[in-house]
Design a protein around this motif. Structure first.
Motif, PDB file in Angstrom:
ATOM      1  N   SER A 155       0.849  -1.183   0.000  1.00 55.95           N
ATOM      2  CA  SER A 155       0.000   0.000   0.000  1.00 55.95           C
ATOM      3  C   SER A 155       0.886   1.233   0.000  1.00 55.95           C
ATOM      4  O   SER A 155       2.080   1.162   0.293  1.00 55.95           O
ATOM      5  N   THR A 156       0.294   2.371  -0.343  1.00 54.77           N
ATOM      6  CA  THR A 156       1.020   3.629  -0.325  1.00 54.77           C
ATOM      7  C   THR A 156       0.836   4.289   1.030  1.00 54.77           C
ATOM      8  O   THR A 156      -0.287   4.441   1.504  1.00 54.77           O
ATOM      9  N   GLU A 160      -4.802   6.912   1.655  1.00 51.10           N
ATOM     10  CA  GLU A 160      -6.243   7.111   1.784  1.00 51.10           C
ATOM     11  C   GLU A 160      -6.589   7.876   3.063  1.00 51.10           C
ATOM     12  O   GLU A 160      -7.401   8.804   3.050  1.00 51.10           O
ATOM     13  N   ASN A 161      -5.960   7.512   4.192  1.00 49.43           N
ATOM     14  CA  ASN A 161      -6.229   8.208   5.452  1.00 49.43           C
ATOM     15  C   ASN A 161      -5.683   9.630   5.435  1.00 49.43           C
ATOM     16  O   ASN A 161      -6.297  10.551   5.986  1.00 49.43           O
ATOM     17  N   PHE A 162      -4.525   9.821   4.821  1.00 48.12           N
ATOM     18  CA  PHE A 162      -3.944  11.156   4.701  1.00 48.12           C
ATOM     19  C   PHE A 162      -4.899  12.095   3.966  1.00 48.12           C
ATOM     20  O   PHE A 162      -5.125  13.237   4.378  1.00 48.12           O
ATOM     21  N   LEU A 163      -5.485  11.610   2.874  1.00 49.77           N
ATOM     22  CA  LEU A 163      -6.422  12.431   2.109  1.00 49.77           C
ATOM     23  C   LEU A 163      -7.718  12.658   2.874  1.00 49.77           C
ATOM     24  O   LEU A 163      -8.285  13.755   2.857  1.00 49.77           O
ATOM     25  N   LYS A 164      -8.182  11.629   3.558  1.00 47.20           N
ATOM     26  CA  LYS A 164      -9.451  11.737   4.282  1.00 47.20           C
ATOM     27  C   LYS A 164      -9.349  12.729   5.434  1.00 47.20           C
ATOM     28  O   LYS A 164     -10.225  13.577   5.633  1.00 47.20           O
ATOM     29  N   ASP A 181     -10.425  15.837   3.668  1.00 52.68           N
ATOM     30  CA  ASP A 181     -11.810  15.378   3.697  1.00 52.68           C
ATOM     31  C   ASP A 181     -12.192  14.787   2.344  1.00 52.68           C
ATOM     32  O   ASP A 181     -13.266  15.036   1.800  1.00 52.68           O
ATOM     33  N   TYR A 182     -11.295  13.991   1.799  1.00 51.39           N
ATOM     34  CA  TYR A 182     -11.419  13.506   0.425  1.00 51.39           C
ATOM     35  C   TYR A 182     -11.275  11.992   0.393  1.00 51.39           C
ATOM     36  O   TYR A 182     -10.434  11.423   1.097  1.00 51.39           O
ATOM     37  N   GLU A 183     -12.073  11.338  -0.431  1.00 52.85           N
ATOM     38  CA  GLU A 183     -11.972   9.898  -0.607  1.00 52.85           C
ATOM     39  C   GLU A 183     -11.733   9.578  -2.076  1.00 52.85           C
ATOM     40  O   GLU A 183     -12.302  10.209  -2.966  1.00 52.85           O
ATOM     41  N   ILE A 184     -10.868   8.593  -2.316  1.00 52.01           N
ATOM     42  CA  ILE A 184     -10.581   8.145  -3.676  1.00 52.01           C
ATOM     43  C   ILE A 184     -11.896   7.739  -4.346  1.00 52.01           C
ATOM     44  O   ILE A 184     -12.750   7.118  -3.714  1.00 52.01           O
ATOM     45  N   PRO A 185     -12.102   8.082  -5.625  1.00 51.94           N
ATOM     46  CA  PRO A 185     -13.356   7.738  -6.308  1.00 51.94           C
ATOM     47  C   PRO A 185     -13.671   6.249  -6.248  1.00 51.94           C
ATOM     48  O   PRO A 185     -12.769   5.403  -6.216  1.00 51.94           O
ATOM     49  N   GLY A 198      -8.323   5.117  10.088  1.00 52.21           N
ATOM     50  CA  GLY A 198      -8.889   6.075   9.153  1.00 52.21           C
ATOM     51  C   GLY A 198     -10.399   6.137   9.149  1.00 52.21           C
ATOM     52  O   GLY A 198     -10.989   6.983   8.467  1.00 52.21           O
ATOM     53  N   ASN A 199     -11.073   5.253   9.903  1.00 50.02           N
ATOM     54  CA  ASN A 199     -12.530   5.269   9.938  1.00 50.02           C
ATOM     55  C   ASN A 199     -13.037   6.444  10.776  1.00 50.02           C
ATOM     56  O   ASN A 199     -12.543   6.700  11.875  1.00 50.02           O
TER      57      ASN A 199
END
Length: 490
Positions: free
Chosen positions: A331-332, A344-348, A352-356, A445-446
């Motif tokens: 994983s990245t 994914e957690n860094f962006l969230k 406040d962003y989630e991968i499409p 990340g949840n």
């Protein structure tokens, strides 16, 4: 041939204040087009304008992120083992769009092992529509140029680094880290350490990346080590991350790394060390950042991975992009100001962003010098681009902070976030910021708590129902945003 690519745009956060409007935006772009889908994206230029990679048809492509176009690049038509090929494998790109990699050189025709006519695979540069074969070391009759590779190019396009084979000054078949200059016409072997007692274990070095001015290169080299075991005493070689500064080599650690990355300004190097994980098992993936000016590592991370490859680092050393393997999956992960989290957690948490929907197995392959543009590849479901099964494709992720008048950033002196006896307390210290919303994320990340339309200068939240551990609190006020890690104790 040019292909336009598809955009997924989400504005993650809009903050309105007395001094203007601040926007945090994340834009996720999937590459599309024949050959692009199923291909591999390799790297991004340090200025964030160009990305390059290899198509599923063994050609390459160049993405102009600013113009929003992708150009397919084919190698010269040659015979390889008697078959027609236009192979060109791109590995890195400069700030003006010059690409380096390998191709089948039409001027090196010979009879291959199967008796058919064949062109040799050679390190090359592609600039302004022209392929140039890079110079070779002329020191050995054992020279095998087909094991050579151009791995990195400086931002100014004047220095290329990679690997070749030479018999000098070591044994035949030694891998040698090299630097090309003068548009590939001149070549210099970079310093490496002889390992005379471990010749059977293989020798050599490889340069992976280079700074924008060409003075600092990073990669790996083999160092001799003496081993004493129940089966006897012997010499072997340890593959170690290294940096070359003006041609002089420095060993940074001991690990079986395959990727070592230098920042565009040459001040920082990202790599990983050998270590022991929580279960006492030896791992090769403890990421670190090494400072050239201080001559030491910093931001050490206690968590160890089965392996970890640093594939991007910012000019200020505050952020590194890492592809890490835990047990059986990769994983990245993002090392951001000493904090480690999945992409994914860094962006969230921060955007406040989630991968499409549909995109999975996100694997970064590079990052711009300012940390605002990330390239990589992801797995898309069957049906994407007409694929009959799941397929890999490249992506471009652009992050930005846009402010119309003045950028507003909260500090700990303006808003406090603390937890005591399971009560999370958020307060405006000067009594002027009004809390608009807050969210709490678990370590995975949840999102576990969310409150909107608060409109108050302070807030208390009871967290007694949640397990002890590390959480991230994200607060939005009328003047900015803040994310802070807390430790809940029981």
């Amino acid at each position: 041939m040019k292909k336009h690519f598809t955009h997924f745009i989400i504005v993650a956060l809009v903050l309105v204040s007395q001094v203007g409007i601040s926007q945090k935006k994340a834009q996720f772009t999937l590459l599309e087009g024949q050959g692009i889908i199923g291909g591999v994206i390799s790297s991004i230029s340090s200025n964030g304008r160009y990305a390059t990679g290899t198509t599923s048809s063994d050609n390459s492509f160049l993405v102009d992120i600013v113009a929003g176009t992708t150009t397919i690049i084919e190698g010269p038509e040659v015979l390889r083992d008697g078959k027609v090929s236009k192979r060109f494998a791109a590995y890195d790109v400069s700030n003006d769009g010059t690409i380096v990699g390998t191709y089948y050189d039409p001027n090196t025709t010979h009879i291959g092992s199967n008796g058919a006519e064949s062109s040799r695979e050679m390190p090359c540069m592609y600039k302004d529509g022209v392929f140039t074969t890079l110079a070779k070391l002329e020191d050995s009759e054992y020279f095998n140029y087909e094991t050579s590779n151009a791995s990195g190019i400086s931002g100014d396009g004047n220095t290329i680094v990679g690997i070749t084979e030479s018999s000098q000054p070591y044994a035949a078949g030694t891998s040698t880290a090299v630097a090309w200059r003068d548009n590939g016409a001149s070549i210099t072997a970079l310093e490496q350490v002889p390992t005379p007692n471990a010749t059977s274990a293989g020798q050599g070095a490889n340069a992976w990346s280079v700074s924008d001015d060409g003075r600092v290169a990073a990669g790996w080299a083999l160092y001799e080590a003496f081993v004493s075991s129940e089966y006897g005493d012997y010499y072997t070689n340890e593959k170690s991350p290294v940096v070359w500064h003006d041609g002089v080599i420095t060993r940074l650690g001991t690990s079986h790394v395959s990727s070592v990355f230098v920042s565009a300004n040459g001040k920082y190097v990202g790599a990983s060390d050998l270590g022991v994980d929580a279960d006492g098992r030896e791992v090769a993936g403890i990421p670190f950042i090494w400072s050239l000016e201080e001559g030491k590592k910093f931001y050490p991370i206690n968590e160890g991975f089965k392996s970890a490859n640093v594939l991007g680092i910012t000019d200020d050393g505050s952020r590194a992009m890492i592809v890490a393997t835990r047990q059986s999956y990769s994983s990245t992960v993002v090392l951001d100001n000493g904090e480690l989290s999945t992409l994914e957690n860094f962006l969230k948490i921060n955007y406040d962003y989630e991968i499409p929907d549909g995109a999975s197995y996100i694997a970064a392959r590079g990052m711009s010098a300012d940390g605002n543009t990330i390239v990589g590849q992801c797995l898309m479901p069957a049906g994407y681009g007409g694929a009959v099964r799941e397929v890999l494709t490249g992506f471009i992720l652009e992050l930005s902070d846009l402010t119309s008048i003045k950028k507003v950033a909260l500090t700990q002196t303006e808003v406090s976030v603390a937890v005591n006896n399971s009560i999370l307390s958020i307060a405006s210290l000067n009594g002027t910021e009004r809390i608009e919303s807050m969210r709490v994320y678990a370590a995975g990340g949840n999102q576990i708590i969310s409150q909107e339309n608060i409109n108050s200068t302070n807030l208390d939240v009871n967290m007694s129902a949640y397990a002890a551990g590390i959480y991230v609190v994200r607060v939005v006020t009328d003047k900015g945003t803040l994310a802070k890690k807390i430790v809940l104790k029981k």
